[in-house]
Design a protein around this motif. Structure first.
Motif, mmCIF file in Angstrom:
data_model
loop_
_atom_site.group_PDB
_atom_site.id
_atom_site.type_symbol
_atom_site.label_atom_id
_atom_site.label_comp_id
_atom_site.label_asym_id
_atom_site.label_seq_id
_atom_site.Cartn_x
_atom_site.Cartn_y
_atom_site.Cartn_z
ATOM 1 N N LEU A 198 5.134 -1.215 4.514
ATOM 2 C CA LEU A 198 3.882 -1.382 5.251
ATOM 3 C C LEU A 198 3.490 -0.135 6.021
ATOM 4 C CD1 LEU A 198 4.401 -5.016 6.613
ATOM 5 C CD2 LEU A 198 3.019 -4.289 4.657
ATOM 6 N N ALA A 199 4.317 0.896 5.902
ATOM 7 C CA ALA A 199 3.987 2.172 6.543
ATOM 8 C C ALA A 199 2.700 2.730 5.941
ATOM 9 C CB ALA A 199 5.135 3.159 6.350
ATOM 10 N N PRO A 200 1.841 3.338 6.748
ATOM 11 C CA PRO A 200 0.530 3.815 6.270
ATOM 12 C C PRO A 200 0.601 4.713 5.037
ATOM 13 C CG PRO A 200 0.634 3.923 8.654
ATOM 14 C CD PRO A 200 2.010 3.556 8.197
ATOM 15 N N HIS A 201 1.589 5.650 4.989
ATOM 16 C CA HIS A 201 1.622 6.580 3.864
ATOM 17 C C HIS A 201 1.933 5.863 2.551
ATOM 18 C CE1 HIS A 201 5.963 6.294 4.732
ATOM 19 N NE2 HIS A 201 6.145 6.698 3.480
ATOM 20 N N PHE A 202 2.763 4.810 2.608
ATOM 21 C CA PHE A 202 3.088 4.055 1.393
ATOM 22 C C PHE A 202 1.881 3.229 0.940
ATOM 23 C CE2 PHE A 202 4.782 0.790 -1.307
ATOM 24 C CZ PHE A 202 5.881 1.366 -1.936
ATOM 25 N N LEU A 203 1.261 2.543 1.888
ATOM 26 C CA LEU A 203 0.116 1.695 1.556
ATOM 27 C C LEU A 203 -1.054 2.510 1.005
ATOM 28 C CD1 LEU A 203 -0.008 -0.909 4.480
ATOM 29 C CD2 LEU A 203 0.635 -1.312 2.098
ATOM 30 N N THR A 204 -1.341 3.642 1.634
ATOM 31 C CA THR A 204 -2.477 4.451 1.179
ATOM 32 C C THR A 204 -2.227 5.024 -0.215
ATOM 33 O OG1 THR A 204 -1.533 6.341 2.390
ATOM 34 C CG2 THR A 204 -3.265 5.053 3.488
ATOM 35 N N THR A 205 -0.986 5.432 -0.486
ATOM 36 C CA THR A 205 -0.664 5.961 -1.818
ATOM 37 C C THR A 205 -0.801 4.871 -2.874
ATOM 38 O OG1 THR A 205 0.894 7.527 -0.835
ATOM 39 C CG2 THR A 205 1.083 7.138 -3.201
ATOM 40 N N MET A 206 -0.307 3.673 -2.564
ATOM 41 C CA MET A 206 -0.389 2.558 -3.508
ATOM 42 C C MET A 206 -1.841 2.136 -3.732
ATOM 43 S SD MET A 206 1.650 -1.079 -3.412
ATOM 44 C CE MET A 206 0.650 -1.780 -2.101
#
Length: 458
Positions: free
Chosen positions: A351-359
């Motif tokens: 749920l970290a922003p960098h993971f969510l935005t990449t996905m």
């Protein structure tokens, strides 16, 4: 080769007859609609019955004398089904249907051209060494194992994909039995047959809903040519296409129910959605939120008829058997195949922003690629169009497409590995099921947006 082509005829007859039996009591179906839906329904119902028969009796269903006798009896039984339904058969083949308006000659030429393009692409795919992901690692492998082991329901238990339903592999195994050999080409043809009959049923169903011949034909064209992926999977021996054809036809009968409030359409939808759970590992979840959305868009005055014991009992009887049988099978044999290994802690870290935005960017990259998915242009127009005019059926289909994409987002977040999630792996084939939904929603939005229909608009 000639013999193989000839042997397809009784197989098609058997599949149509299998689906014809449960549909026989529904008199409101158009003739072509009955044929198309019967084939799609039979193509999953017959494998389910074979699976159930083998599980209960352990008789040899393939590659034996008893199997050959069974197939002969199936064909003779199919002939009897049509004989006892001769009035409906007469309506189909002899008496011209009054429901279908004649198309202008130029449209017939366009239709013939599209038909030749479709057939040409399928033939090209069948004659070339083209394969898809998982085609040989599971679907064809499972069909071959089932055939070699005479229809054994437990032959795949040691496979990593043993939680995958066996509907499509059993259908391929039945095809092998009729054609007389294990053939990749035979397996590939099945997907094309399923899509063809689904489209036949869809055309006739749209005509029953009051859509013109031109717009109904346009819906088929958008469905088939709306994305490169939809056409591609019609010449692959891939279970995804069988699931798509069965599931979307069930959704279209929900649409018919929302438009005409005919309980028979709801029952047919229940049969198709229930059987779709015997084709895909997560089919039960997709069928559940599809039905919930359909109930949300059901007219208030129709709820009383839905809440009667007779209606609920009939719907359960039509829908649940394939689901319960397969889930019971999984529990009895304690199958623990391909399942998520992701912990709650790992999901939280995702749920970290960098993971969510990449996905999200990977998902958007796939959806917004109009060179591969030109049908998304129609979806964008449809979304904007809902602001100005909508009715229950178009609102349901539009929201269902959004729900499908949202479901894939949740699946990538909670089930798939980090690498697959960050790249939205295989999303192209997961989007297959929304192509027909967008096409039909777009056509219904155009075809039903007339003064005489706006009284029913939501």
């Amino acid at each position: 080769m000639v013999l193989s082509i000839f042997m397809w005829i009784p197989l098609i007859v058997i599949l149509i007859a299998t689906g014809w039996v449960p549909l026989r009591r529904f008199a409101h179906l158009y003739p072509l609609e009955r044929v198309g839906t019967s084939f799609v329904l039979g193509a999953t119902l017959l494998p389910f019955l074979f699976f159930l028969l083998r599980s209960l009796t352990h008789i040899a269903l393939f590659g034996s004398v008893s199997a050959s006798i069974l197939m002969i009896f199936l064909f003779l039984g199919s002939i009897l089904v049509f004989w006892f339904s001769k009035n409906q058969v007469y309506t189909l083949f002899v008496r011209p249907s009054r429901h279908h308006a004649k198309l202008p000659r130029i449209l017939w030429w366009i239709l013939i051209l599209c038909l030749f393009i479709f057939i040409g692409d399928v033939i090209y795919g069948l004659t070339q060494p083209i394969f898809g992901w998982d085609e040989y690692s599971f679907w064809l492998y499972a069909a071959k194992i089932i055939t070699i082991h005479h229809g054994s329901t437990t032959a795949m238990l040691k496979d990593a994909y043993n939680t995958y339903p066996l509907g499509f592999p059993y259908l391929i195994a039945i095809s092998y039995q009729w054609i007389g050999s294990i053939s990749v080409t035979t397996a590939k043809i099945v997907s094309a047959w399923l899509t063809l009959f689904m489209l036949i049923s869809l055309y006739s169903l749209l005509r029953r809903l009051g859509i013109s011949s031109l717009l109904s034909m346009l819906a088929l064209t958008i469905t088939v040519f709306g994305s490169q992926i939809f056409l591609w999977y019609n010449f692959l021996a891939f279970g995804e296409m069988a699931y798509v054809d069965t599931y979307v036809l069930g959704v279209f009968y929900l649409v018919a129910y929302l438009e005409q409030s005919t309980l028979a359409d709801l029952m047919i939808a229940g049969m198709l959605l229930g059987l779709s759970c015997f084709l895909r590992v997560d089919g039960i979840y997709i069928a559940f939120f599809t039905l919930v959305l359909a109930l949300f868009f059901t007219k208030t005055k129709v709820w009383k008829s839905l809440l009667t014991k007779k209606t609920i009992g009939s719907f359960v009887a039509y829908t649940l058997p394939p689901i319960l049988v397969w889930q019971a099978f999984l529990q009895v044999f304690h199958t623990h195949g391909w399942t998520t290994r992701i912990t709650v802690r790992e999901i939280t870290s995702r749920l970290a922003p960098h993971f969510l935005t990449t996905m999200l960017f990977a998902i958007w990259n796939t959806i917004s690629n109009v060179s591969i998915y030109p049908i998304m242009i129609a979806f964008a127009v449809l979304l904007l169009g809902q602001i100005f005019w909508r009715r229950r059926s178009t609102g349901f289909l539009t929201l269902l497409v959004v729900a499908q994409i949202s479901y894939l987002f949740v699946a990538y977040l909670t089930v798939f590995s980090a690498f697959e999630a960050l790249h939205a792996s295989s999303m192209d084939r997961y989007l297959l099921r929304i192509d027909p939904l967008i096409a039909v929603a777009f056509i219904l939005w155009i075809g039903l947006a007339s003064p005489r229909n706006q009284n029913d608009a939501k």
